[in-house]
Scaffold this active site. Structure first.
Site, short mmCIF file in Angstrom:
data_model
loop_
_atom_site.label_atom_id
_atom_site.label_comp_id
_atom_site.label_asym_id
_atom_site.label_seq_id
_atom_site.Cartn_x
_atom_site.Cartn_y
_atom_site.Cartn_z
N GLU A 83 -0.21 -21.92 14.07
CA GLU A 83 -1.15 -21.86 12.83
C GLU A 83 -0.77 -20.45 12.23
O GLU A 83 -0.54 -20.30 11.09
CB GLU A 83 -2.62 -22.23 13.01
CG GLU A 83 -3.53 -21.72 11.74
CD GLU A 83 -4.86 -21.96 11.83
OE1 GLU A 83 -5.48 -22.21 10.81
OE2 GLU A 83 -5.45 -22.19 12.99
N ASP A 84 -0.70 -19.31 13.04
CA ASP A 84 -0.58 -18.16 12.55
C ASP A 84 0.64 -17.30 12.87
O ASP A 84 0.80 -16.02 12.31
CB ASP A 84 -1.58 -17.16 13.09
CG ASP A 84 -3.01 -17.62 12.56
OD1 ASP A 84 -3.34 -18.22 11.62
OD2 ASP A 84 -4.11 -17.38 13.76
#
Length: 763
Positions: free
Chosen positions: A112-113
């Site tokens: 996600e990051d």
């Protein structure tokens, strides 16, 4: 300190081994991040303590990969972002989870990051770990303030991911726990939303999975954010109690251990203090103060097997008196989340109530760690999900819940089933638009209305539960759809509702609305009295001018002045003098004078183009003025009436022929000009009293009552007295529409043979 280590602090606090009893890791302000991040070898050693066969190379590769992937990213606290997945992994090592779960925790934010992809993680760490990381990545934030469809869809995604591999839930809960521990660095606006989300979704879900230690810490961290004042008060009381009772706790532990040893039972005994959130919710649920709680401390007796648990129970019950109704056997009948234990309460040393939980070591592990206690790190026992299918009732509930997905026609329907199961200790109801309202058990529609909005509660006049009309006092059940019917005509609720409401919010709102309504009534009456005096004296009234005179009247606002006049605490002439120092009050001629009366009277008549502003309209009991009627006879439309101001009570309406008015001849300032103001489209009943002399024979009372009923009169009260052997005197309080209605009833009574005489009583 991880949450499962809090018990040692609680034991020390209970036994007095520490000077300041912190109670738990969450009893203080949420922790700042660690000053030193855990090293690779630290992580490996933590896993090796419970899993000697751990894959050290896998853990090292995951550590390095996650650290490089997050690079220079930082958290809101300024710490390296990598410190977060590392702390999540540390939490999971204390749950003794398998290598794949620890690695997935280290990697859970990479897709996600960072620039990492699912394919890359599959290639380096394998499909199992890749699936766990992707499952966590797909989980969306649960926004309880969002639209119901979105909320339902988010919860659906969470539970689908959990059911596919329950380790996703454990990582997600550990992730939320660390975020809550460092919530102090999050902007204030987001902090409250995250805390509400945690208290409403994650904490109950942890409890449903049997993970009570984690649930308690999540609840307390949320409580600390959502109601810091209440948290501080409860925490202070708990610390003071721990300091005061440290010797008593040790004495109870010692006596329990000695009595068990004397009977050949080997056990581990320790005291445990309940958490602030648990204490607060119990105080709210039972509407009691802190001093009235008797089970703030609990004691656990840990034994080797189930048979020993029942033997220990026998020793306890033969040593101290048992509190009736407090014994529960969760060993023979476990809870849905696999919790097993014997619960009992006895009157122990110092006449103190002692709450006991008797269980085996295995039961204690499951009670604290829930589904995480099923030894996921052991090999050769199948996948964690397969293992739980056979061993965990909590996981069976989860599977059942997810099974509803295939039966639900829409997300809202799924959300209804899921949340009803999740919040099993609450009543969860719905508005017609699908908004979820959580209430304590035994709550009713009044509580529901005030939970929706204070204005909805204040104006509630009826309700429909699941489409059927029901009383507002109806107790609500899980899943009820409640439609509250409101009316703008009702600005304040009946004061009797306060005794019906269950929640503190509803009771407080009812009290506040009642006080405001009464004050508004008096202020309205006071304003009319002041307007009447100024009109008669032919002087100008203006709020701005009165505002300048407030210091001379020792009142803070114009409304305070008017309410004081309405209650009779302040005279209208005093207001006039404060505004016009040269004002001189004209002494009114007493009642009964030939030319000038102290009152102006107005009969009920057809509408006229204009009405005198100096006359106050009377609309009956439901008036916006504090009005009541003469206590011994009342008054009805058609009577010529006068109002008498009684300090602190409002206006009392008397018929002009009432002999009681003679008592007020020397107080002309209390007399008010009043008139009837009746809406013929909405007839009201008014009080009247009649005196009936009837023949003393069987059935005579029935004949009198029948006449009144046949002519639509209502008997409010009746009393009888014997004046002679042949006659009985009946005093009957009636409710009638007007003087014509009352006269018709009297005429029909006089026509009865059993009635000798009928007359109206003028109070």
């Amino acid at each position: 300190m991880a949450y499962w280590r809090r018990s040692s602090w609680q034991m020390q606090a209970a036994t007095g081994q520490v000077a300041a009893a912190p109670g738990s890791a969450v009893a203080e302000k949420p922790k700042s991040p660690r000053s030193r991040m855990m090293r690779q070898y630290d992580l490996v050693e933590r896993v090796r303590t419970y899993n000697p066969d751990t894959n050290e190379d896998l853990l090292n590769r995951a550590y390095v990969y996650a650290m490089k992937a997050h690079g220079t990213q930082t958290r809101a606290s300024g710490d390296p972002y990598f410190s977060h997945p590392l702390e999540v992994a540390a939490i999971l090592t204390n749950l003794k989870l398998d290598d794949a779960t620890i690695v997935a925790a280290l990697l859970h934010d990479t897709i996600e990051d960072t620039e990492a992809t699912r394919a890359e993680i599959d290639n380096i760490f394998g499909h199992e770990i890749g699936a766990l990381v992707e499952g966590l990545t797909k989980l969306k934030r649960l926004e309880l303030v969002s639209r119901e469809a979105k909320q339902a869809e988010n919860l659906r995604k969470l539970l689908l991911a959990i059911a596919d591999d329950v380790r996703v839930l454990l990582i997600k809960l550990a992730d939320r726990l660390h975020n809550m521990r460092t919530l102090e660095f999050v902007p204030h606006a987001s902090r409250r939303r995250i805390a509400e989300e945690t208290l409403d979704i994650y904490a109950p879900l942890a409890g449903r999975m049997g993970m009570h230690e984690m649930r308690e810490e999540l609840e307390d961290l949320s409580f600390h954010v959502l109601d810091p004042e209440a948290y501080a008060v409860v925490k202070q009381r708990l610390d003071a109690l721990a300091d005061r009772n440290r010797n008593l706790i040790g004495e109870i532990e010692s006596q329990l251990s000695k009595n068990l040893q004397k009977n050949g039972i080997t056990a581990r005994v320790y005291g445990r203090r309940k958490q602030p959130f648990s204490i607060w919710t119990k105080m709210e649920r039972k509407s009691v103060g802190f001093e009235q709680l008797s089970d703030i401390y609990g004691f656990r007796i840990i034994l080797s097997d189930a048979e020993s648990c029942y033997r220990a129970l026998g020793v306890v019950h033969t040593t101290w008196p048992v509190v009736p109704g407090r014994f529960k056997d969760y060993i023979s009948t476990p809870k849905q989340n696999d919790y097993r234990s014997l619960h009992t309460t006895v009157i122990g040393p110092g006449n103190q109530r002692v709450e006991l939980q008797i269980r085996t070591e295995e039961m204690n592990q499951i009670a604290e760690f829930g589904i995480a206690a099923h030894a996921f790190y052991k090999e050769g026992m199948g996948s964690p999900t397969e293992r739980l299918k056979h061993r965990s009732n909590a996981f069976a509930w989860l599977r059942h819940t997810v099974g509803i997905l295939s039966e639900s026609a829409n997300p809202e329907e799924f959300l209804e089933h899921t949340k009803l199961e999740l919040f099993h200790d609450q009543v969860f109801c719905f508005t017609p638009k699908g908004k979820l309202i959580a209430l304590p058990r035994q709550a009713n529609v009044i509580d529901f209305a005030y939970a929706v909005h204070t204005d909805v509660g204040n104006s509630a006049v009826g309700c429909k539960i699941n489409g059927k009309f029901s009383p507002l006092s109806s107790e609500l059940q899980n899943g009820d759809e409640v439609e509250v019917l409101t009316s703008q005509a009702q600005s304040a609720p009946p004061s009797a509702w306060e005794s019906l409401a269950v929640t503190g919010k509803a009771r407080a709102a009812i009290r506040r609305a009642t006080r405001t309504a009464v004050r508004d009534q008096y202020a309205g009456l006071g304003r009319r009295i002041v307007d009447r005096l100024f009109a008669r004296a032919k002087i100008e009234y203006a709020d701005d001018k009165l505002k300048g005179a407030l210091p001379r009247l020792a009142r803070a606002s114009i409304e305070d002045v008017m309410a004081s006049v309405g209650r009779g605490e302040l005279k209208a002439s005093d207001v006039a003098r404060a505004m016009y120092p040269d004002y001189k009050e004209e002494r009114l001629v007493k009642y009964g004078a030939k030319k000038s009366l102290a009152v102006k009277l107005k009969l009920k008549s057809p509408p006229q183009p204009a009405r005198s502003t100096s006359v106050i309209p009377v609309r009956g009991i439901n008036s916006d003025l504090p009005v009541k009627f003469a206590p011994n006879g009342g008054a009805v439309p058609g009577d010529r009436i006068v109002g008498i101001v009684t300090p602190g009570e409002g206006i009392t309406i008397y018929p002009i022929q009432s002999p009681a008015l003679k008592d007020f001849e020397e107080e002309p300032e209390r007399w008010l000009d009043v008139r009837w103001d009746i809406d013929e489209a909405m007839p009201q009943r008014f009080p009247a009293r009649i005196l009936v002399h009837n023949v003393n024979e069987p059935g005579s009372l029935a004949q009198v009552a029948t006449v009144i009923a046949e002519h639509d009169g209502n008997i409010d009260n009746i009393s009888m007295s014997r004046r002679s052997p042949d006659f009985t005197e009946l005093t009957i309080d009636l409710e009638v529409y007007d003087l014509k209605h009352l006269s018709a009833i009297i005429a029909q009574l006089r026509a009865k043979a059993v009635v000798a005489k009928v007359e109206r009583v003028n109070g």
